[in-house]
Scaffold this motif. Structure first.
Motif, PDB file in Angstrom:
ATOM      1  N   THR A 108       0.829  -1.190   0.000  1.00 21.02           N
ATOM      2  CA  THR A 108       0.000   0.000   0.000  1.00 21.02           C
ATOM      3  C   THR A 108       0.871   1.249   0.000  1.00 21.02           C
ATOM      4  OG1 THR A 108      -1.697  -1.171   1.222  1.00 21.02           O
ATOM      5  CG2 THR A 108      -1.806   1.219   1.252  1.00 21.02           C
ATOM      6  N   LEU A 161       2.190   2.573 -10.135  1.00 22.31           N
ATOM      7  CA  LEU A 161       1.002   2.101  -9.441  1.00 22.31           C
ATOM      8  C   LEU A 161      -0.187   2.301 -10.376  1.00 22.31           C
ATOM      9  CD1 LEU A 161      -0.359   1.364  -6.658  1.00 22.31           C
ATOM     10  CD2 LEU A 161      -0.406   3.818  -6.210  1.00 22.31           C
ATOM     11  N   SER A 162      -0.961   1.246 -10.605  1.00 18.06           N
ATOM     12  CA  SER A 162      -2.133   1.401 -11.470  1.00 18.06           C
ATOM     13  C   SER A 162      -3.247   2.111 -10.708  1.00 18.06           C
ATOM     14  CB  SER A 162      -2.632   0.043 -11.959  1.00 18.06           C
ATOM     15  OG  SER A 162      -3.282  -0.656 -10.916  1.00 18.06           O
ATOM     16  N   ARG A 163      -4.090   2.798 -11.451  1.00 17.90           N
ATOM     17  CA  ARG A 163      -5.223   3.484 -10.815  1.00 17.90           C
ATOM     18  C   ARG A 163      -6.132   2.462 -10.143  1.00 17.90           C
ATOM     19  NH1 ARG A 163     -10.196   5.701 -10.792  1.00 17.90           N
ATOM     20  NH2 ARG A 163     -10.286   7.895 -10.211  1.00 17.90           N
ATOM     21  N   GLU A 164      -6.321   1.335 -10.805  1.00 16.73           N
ATOM     22  CA  GLU A 164      -7.199   0.287 -10.271  1.00 16.73           C
ATOM     23  C   GLU A 164      -6.699  -0.215  -8.917  1.00 16.73           C
ATOM     24  OE1 GLU A 164      -8.426  -4.258 -11.379  1.00 16.73           O
ATOM     25  OE2 GLU A 164      -8.217  -2.840 -13.038  1.00 16.73           O
ATOM     26  N   SER A 165      -5.403  -0.495  -8.792  1.00 12.52           N
ATOM     27  CA  SER A 165      -4.899  -0.999  -7.514  1.00 12.52           C
ATOM     28  C   SER A 165      -4.928   0.092  -6.450  1.00 12.52           C
ATOM     29  CB  SER A 165      -3.502  -1.599  -7.654  1.00 12.52           C
ATOM     30  OG  SER A 165      -2.559  -0.637  -8.020  1.00 12.52           O
ATOM     31  N   TYR A 166      -4.697   1.353  -6.837  1.00 14.79           N
ATOM     32  CA  TYR A 166      -4.778   2.463  -5.886  1.00 14.79           C
ATOM     33  C   TYR A 166      -6.208   2.619  -5.365  1.00 14.79           C
ATOM     34  CZ  TYR A 166      -5.053   7.244  -4.155  1.00 14.79           C
ATOM     35  OH  TYR A 166      -5.307   8.347  -3.386  1.00 14.79           O
ATOM     36  N   MET A 214      -8.568   0.394  -5.317  1.00 11.86           N
ATOM     37  CA  MET A 214      -8.908  -0.785  -4.519  1.00 11.86           C
ATOM     38  C   MET A 214      -8.339  -0.644  -3.105  1.00 11.86           C
ATOM     39  SD  MET A 214     -10.320  -3.621  -4.021  1.00 11.86           S
ATOM     40  CE  MET A 214     -10.631  -4.806  -5.267  1.00 11.86           C
ATOM     41  N   SER A 215      -7.094  -0.248  -3.000  1.00 21.91           N
ATOM     42  CA  SER A 215      -6.445  -0.098  -1.702  1.00 21.91           C
ATOM     43  C   SER A 215      -7.109   1.002  -0.871  1.00 21.91           C
ATOM     44  CB  SER A 215      -4.963   0.218  -1.906  1.00 21.91           C
ATOM     45  OG  SER A 215      -4.339   0.518  -0.690  1.00 21.91           O
ATOM     46  N   GLN A 273     -10.696  -0.117   0.161  1.00 21.75           N
ATOM     47  CA  GLN A 273     -10.655  -1.138   1.203  1.00 21.75           C
ATOM     48  C   GLN A 273     -10.242  -0.519   2.533  1.00 21.75           C
ATOM     49  OE1 GLN A 273     -11.688  -4.462   0.787  1.00 21.75           O
ATOM     50  NE2 GLN A 273     -11.740  -4.208   3.007  1.00 21.75           N
TER      51      GLN A 273
END
Length: 125
Positions: free
Chosen positions: A3, A71-76, A78-79, A82
């Motif tokens: 993260t 860092l992809s926007r999608e993973s950012y 999601m993190s 969450q």
């Protein structure tokens, strides 16, 4: 990827890179500086912070020095989402949705979208 904590200001740089990257330093200033009332030095500071966090990389290329997201926007997203659900709603999504339903009127479109999502989740279960 672990993260990465990104501030609101840093996220403006990230959004520009996700949408239009890779960008030169001048390109980043053009994308986020004026819109936010930031001088070039402020944008440079944000870029430096993101480099240290390993959220972006910079590299000399034939067309000049370019920055791109690591860092992809999608993973950012999601993190961050969450983290929000964990911190404020004990890791459960239903109380988050209930909160929005009670404190921010959901439009008919919002409700239809939620119904479609729930139906799809039921079908997939």
């Amino acid at each position: 990827m672990p993260t990465v904590r990104i501030s609101g200001a840093e996220s403006q740089v990230m959004e520009a890179l996700w949408a239009k990257g890779p960008l030169t330093p001048e390109g980043i200033v053009a994308e986020v500086g004026e819109a936010n009332g930031w001088a070039a030095g402020t944008v440079k500071t944000l870029v430096t912070r993101l480099l240290k966090k390993k959220a972006i990389e910079g590299r000399r290329e034939p067309e000049g020095y370019l920055y791109r997201p690591l860092l992809s926007r999608e993973s950012y997203v999601m993190s961050e989402s969450q983290g929000l659900v964990d911190r404020l709603f004990g890791g459960e999504v239903a109380p988050l949705v209930a909160h929005f339903a009670e404190h921010r009127a959901l439009s008919r479109k919002d409700i239809a979208t939620l119904k479609r999502l729930i139906s799809k989740l039921d079908d997939d279960a």
